[in-house]
Write a protein that holds these residues in place. Sequence first.
Motif, PDB file in Angstrom:
ATOM      1  N   ALA A 129     -12.460   3.927   0.496  1.00 14.69           N
ATOM      2  CA  ALA A 129     -11.697   3.759  -0.744  1.00 14.69           C
ATOM      3  C   ALA A 129     -12.481   4.201  -1.969  1.00 14.69           C
ATOM      4  O   ALA A 129     -11.895   4.548  -3.000  1.00 14.69           O
ATOM      5  CB  ALA A 129     -11.271   2.296  -0.905  1.00 14.69           C
ATOM      6  N   ASN A 134      -9.909   9.309  -3.214  1.00 14.27           N
ATOM      7  CA  ASN A 134      -9.171   8.055  -3.088  1.00 14.27           C
ATOM      8  C   ASN A 134      -9.218   7.238  -4.375  1.00 14.27           C
ATOM      9  O   ASN A 134      -8.231   6.610  -4.765  1.00 14.27           O
ATOM     10  CB  ASN A 134      -9.729   7.230  -1.931  1.00 14.27           C
ATOM     11  N   LYS A 135     -10.364   7.238  -5.049  1.00 11.03           N
ATOM     12  CA  LYS A 135     -10.498   6.471  -6.293  1.00 11.03           C
ATOM     13  C   LYS A 135      -9.547   6.985  -7.365  1.00 11.03           C
ATOM     14  O   LYS A 135      -8.905   6.191  -8.063  1.00 11.03           O
ATOM     15  CB  LYS A 135     -11.939   6.546  -6.795  1.00 11.03           C
ATOM     16  N   ARG A 138      -5.919   5.795  -7.247  1.00  7.87           N
ATOM     17  CA  ARG A 138      -5.599   4.396  -7.510  1.00  7.87           C
ATOM     18  C   ARG A 138      -4.744   4.191  -8.753  1.00  7.87           C
ATOM     19  O   ARG A 138      -4.109   3.149  -8.908  1.00  7.87           O
ATOM     20  CB  ARG A 138      -6.893   3.590  -7.659  1.00  7.87           C
ATOM     21  N   ILE A 143      -3.644  -2.865  -6.954  1.00  4.97           N
ATOM     22  CA  ILE A 143      -4.291  -3.693  -5.939  1.00  4.97           C
ATOM     23  C   ILE A 143      -4.381  -5.101  -6.531  1.00  4.97           C
ATOM     24  O   ILE A 143      -5.265  -5.376  -7.351  1.00  4.97           O
ATOM     25  CB  ILE A 143      -5.692  -3.171  -5.579  1.00  4.97           C
ATOM     26  N   LYS A 146      -7.658  -6.922  -7.037  1.00  6.89           N
ATOM     27  CA  LYS A 146      -8.617  -6.377  -7.992  1.00  6.89           C
ATOM     28  C   LYS A 146      -8.256  -6.735  -9.437  1.00  6.89           C
ATOM     29  O   LYS A 146      -9.025  -6.484 -10.355  1.00  6.89           O
ATOM     30  CB  LYS A 146      -8.696  -4.852  -7.857  1.00  6.89           C
ATOM     31  N   GLY A 296      -7.758  -1.271   0.616  1.00  2.00           N
ATOM     32  CA  GLY A 296      -7.184  -1.072  -0.714  1.00  2.00           C
ATOM     33  C   GLY A 296      -6.746   0.351  -0.968  1.00  2.00           C
ATOM     34  O   GLY A 296      -6.605   0.753  -2.124  1.00  2.00           O
ATOM     35  N   SER A 297      -6.496   1.114   0.094  1.00  2.00           N
ATOM     36  CA  SER A 297      -6.008   2.482  -0.079  1.00  2.00           C
ATOM     37  C   SER A 297      -4.489   2.488  -0.120  1.00  2.00           C
ATOM     38  O   SER A 297      -3.835   1.484   0.189  1.00  2.00           O
ATOM     39  CB  SER A 297      -6.501   3.383   1.061  1.00  2.00           C
ATOM     40  N   ALA A 298      -3.930   3.621  -0.484  1.00  2.00           N
ATOM     41  CA  ALA A 298      -2.475   3.727  -0.622  1.00  2.00           C
ATOM     42  C   ALA A 298      -1.751   3.551   0.702  1.00  2.00           C
ATOM     43  O   ALA A 298      -0.547   3.296   0.720  1.00  2.00           O
ATOM     44  CB  ALA A 298      -2.113   5.085  -1.229  1.00  2.00           C
TER      45      ALA A 298
END
Length: 335
Positions: A129, A134-135, A138, A143, A146, A296-298
């Motif tokens: 992630a 990937n960042k 977001r 999330i 978070k 916490g990825s899509a």
Amino acid sequence: MHSGKSYHIGEFIIWTRRNIFLLFLIGAVPVVLFDVFNIYWIAIPWTVVALLGTATAFIVGFKNTQAYNRTWEARQIWGAIVNSSRSWGAMSKNMVTDDAKSKELIYRHFAWLTALRYQMRDSRIWETASKSYNKEYRKYYRIPEKETTLESELAKYLDQEEIEALLKNKNRATQLLAKQSKLLRELLDSGQLDTFQYIEMQKVLNEFFDHQGKSERIKNFPYPRQFATINTFFIRLFCFLLPFGMLFEFSKMNDYVEGPMKGHMVWLVLPFSVLISWVFTSLEQVGESAENPFEGSANDVPISQISRTIEIDLREMLGETDLPEPLTPMNNIVL
């Protein structure tokens, strides 16, 4: 989890654009050396590349299958948590005669769900992630874990004294289940539960221990690093050698092509090598995004949404009307 029909091609290209730029550079170098500087010895037989590509395709397919299985198992575990939670809510409401204790059992279950999902969202060194592609994605989704602290979320369900004692423990979810078991024993000793009711509720509590352990197994044991490593090595080697193997194949086309491209057909190596290599690197990236279904990825299992659904169902069992809103997708993505 993506809840729409599909990702748009534009989203996918943006997500993989770094690979496209790199592949373009890798393909351009041998073409320039071959056609501009007439260095013909850099071309390698196509058979070598084809054999390597076949081996790479097998290992990429194996990895993606196993990565999907990890995600699907995680979804099954949390589907089982939904079913067990509804059973727990019905038992707590109908078997426990003290309304205050009934509510305590259900609210502490909400706290368990909260603690568990926060534990599942903790980062691990092998998770992806934090990678750049990937960042930056977001910004398209939320999330929940978070955005707020565990303590503030637990405050909705537990008193401050219990929260402070709980936060001193490493595995908060386990301690909450232990507290539930202790309360069941107290209800049995006080006569508010008979032996049969106690045993049945303890069985459901044991199911929660089992579900938690299965979730922790997926979270704490990565896709085996030896397979992930060799998959990356094979793909990089194939993408590097591919344009070298295509040089002679496209240069042969000069014999039966007329016009401005005659004598320069080797330049077609560039787009086709990028296209073929992009397929392989994209498959690897997609498989990578399914390896860790709680990071916490899509493409994660939507444990936050599942937990909210359980909370709404059990609050309705208690007769409450002031219910939290269901979590809705943001840009078709919900966690």
